[in-house]
Design a protein around this motif. Structure first.
Motif, short mmCIF file in Angstrom:
data_model
loop_
_atom_site.label_atom_id
_atom_site.label_comp_id
_atom_site.label_asym_id
_atom_site.label_seq_id
_atom_site.Cartn_x
_atom_site.Cartn_y
_atom_site.Cartn_z
N ALA A 73 6.01 -107.31 58.11
CA ALA A 73 5.53 -105.98 57.70
C ALA A 73 5.11 -105.18 58.91
CB ALA A 73 4.33 -106.11 56.75
N LEU A 74 4.87 -103.89 58.68
CA LEU A 74 4.12 -103.06 59.61
C LEU A 74 2.64 -103.25 59.25
CD1 LEU A 74 3.65 -100.80 61.69
CD2 LEU A 74 4.11 -99.13 59.88
N ASN A 75 1.85 -103.75 60.19
CA ASN A 75 0.43 -104.05 59.89
C ASN A 75 -0.36 -102.75 59.69
OD1 ASN A 75 -1.10 -103.41 62.60
ND2 ASN A 75 0.84 -104.40 63.14
N PRO A 76 -1.49 -102.85 58.95
CA PRO A 76 -2.28 -101.66 58.61
C PRO A 76 -2.72 -100.85 59.83
CG PRO A 76 -3.05 -103.54 57.36
CD PRO A 76 -2.03 -104.06 58.32
N GLY A 107 -1.78 -103.40 53.74
CA GLY A 107 -3.12 -103.09 53.23
C GLY A 107 -3.82 -102.07 54.09
N TYR A 108 -5.15 -102.20 54.17
CA TYR A 108 -5.96 -101.19 54.85
C TYR A 108 -6.68 -101.74 56.07
CZ TYR A 108 -5.39 -98.01 50.91
OH TYR A 108 -4.87 -97.17 49.96
N VAL A 135 -1.84 -109.16 51.31
CA VAL A 135 -2.65 -107.96 51.57
C VAL A 135 -3.90 -108.31 52.37
CG1 VAL A 135 -3.93 -106.06 50.50
CG2 VAL A 135 -1.80 -106.88 49.45
N HIS A 136 -3.97 -107.74 53.57
CA HIS A 136 -5.14 -107.87 54.43
C HIS A 136 -6.21 -106.91 53.88
CE1 HIS A 136 -7.17 -107.45 58.46
NE2 HIS A 136 -7.37 -106.23 58.01
N THR A 137 -7.46 -107.35 53.77
CA THR A 137 -8.52 -106.42 53.36
C THR A 137 -9.37 -106.09 54.58
OG1 THR A 137 -9.99 -108.21 52.63
CG2 THR A 137 -8.54 -107.22 50.98
N PRO A 138 -9.85 -104.83 54.67
CA PRO A 138 -10.52 -104.37 55.90
C PRO A 138 -11.82 -105.11 56.18
CG PRO A 138 -10.63 -102.69 54.16
CD PRO A 138 -9.77 -103.78 53.64
N HIS A 139 -12.15 -105.19 57.46
CA HIS A 139 -13.37 -105.91 57.84
C HIS A 139 -14.60 -105.02 57.69
CE1 HIS A 139 -10.73 -109.06 58.95
NE2 HIS A 139 -10.11 -108.32 59.85
#
Ligand SMILES: [Zn+2]
Length: 283
Positions: A73-76, A107-108, A135-139
């Motif tokens: 993917a293209l990362n957030p 993700g974001y 899906v990565h969730t923001p820190h």
């Protein structure tokens, strides 16, 4: 203990790590495409990286008896860089490759309009290519990030059981538990989750749809924290079968939805999966 680490950035790790992982029971990994720390300036920089995730790194892992798969993917974070956006047009040809088992990490990061666009476009690619999504969730501002991610996932029309929301914690687990999505937890030395905290979550929420990863990368992290979590589970009274479910069978169930997991060696041909089409990568 057999371990499948469903989120680890082996490109950033050494052969010592591979040796220690193999000795600890790690037999398979998924390496998501992500941000490399140094900003990339052009699309070719991504495609060389993707090529290494589906070519060189699986070969390197194989030297240590570890099966390696990737998500692309293209990362957030880099979705915000105009120089990187055209990589979206390159993704379809990678999403057809054998070792690619999901679209991710998407993700974001900062929840910008550019991230909205890239996230929705890549969920559509997951649907079009019949792949799960990671899906990565923001820190920062994590709860709001998870809520917004779930809304975008729902809007995309992808089946919830084909989506994992990663980097969850005690606060965000509640938001995801009843959505039907999978729950990912990154166990870190200092921040995010620790093995004892993970054990408490498994006690409270059970082992269904739970994925535990080390998310080890170029930062301070530890590829053996999956194993440490399994040991902490046993000490807390979970059975060997519970540990096997969380650390081995759950990642296989989730990423097996791609039809592309390859765990065919004699070493991997466990009775549970022998003859299963997951092993041959077809349905
Ligand atoms: Zn990651």
């Amino acid at each position: 203990m057999r371990i499948f680490d469903p989120h680890i950035h082996m490109t950033s790790r050494t052969t010592d790590d591979y040796e220690r992982m193999a000795a600890a029971g790690v037999r398979a990994v998924v390496e998501p495409a992500f941000w490399l720390g140094q900003p990339r300036t052009n699309v070719g920089s991504f495609t060389d990286y993707f090529d290494s995730l589906v070519g060189w790194e699986p070969f390197r892992a194989g030297q240590f008896g570890i099966r390696h798969h990737a998500t692309i993917a293209l990362n957030p974070k880099e979705a915000n860089d105009r120089r990187c956006r055209p990589v979206l047009d390159e993704l379809p040809r990678y999403l057809e490759k054998d070792g690619v088992v999901a679209v991710g990490e998407i993700g974001y990061d900062s929840m910008t309009p550019e991230e909205d666009d890239a996230f929705a476009a890549q969920l559509a690619l997951a649907v079009a290519h019949d792949l799960p999504a990671m899906v990565h969730t923001p820190h920062r501002d994590k709860a709001r990030g998870v809520e917004r991610s779930l809304a975008v996932v729902a809007e995309s029309g992808i089946a919830p059981e084909r989506v994992v929301l990663d980097h969850l914690n005690e606060t965000t687990v509640k938001l995801v538990r009843d959505t039907g999505c999978w729950l990912g937890f990154s166990i870190y030395p200092d921040t995010k989750m620790s093995p004892p905290r993970m054990v408490e979550l498994l006690k409270a929420y059970g082992t269904d749809r739970m994925l535990v990863n080390s998310a080890a990368d170029w930062g301070r992290s530890d590829p053996l924290l999956t194993r440490a979590t399994g040991e902490a589970m046993l000490r807390a009274g979970f059975t060997d079968d519970d540990v096997d479910r969380v650390l081995w069978r759950n990642p296989i169930e989730f990423y097996g939805q791609s039809g592309r997991l390859d765990l065919t060696d004699d070493d991997f041909a466990e009775p549970t999966f022998a003859g299963n089409s997951i092993l041959r990568g077809g349905s």
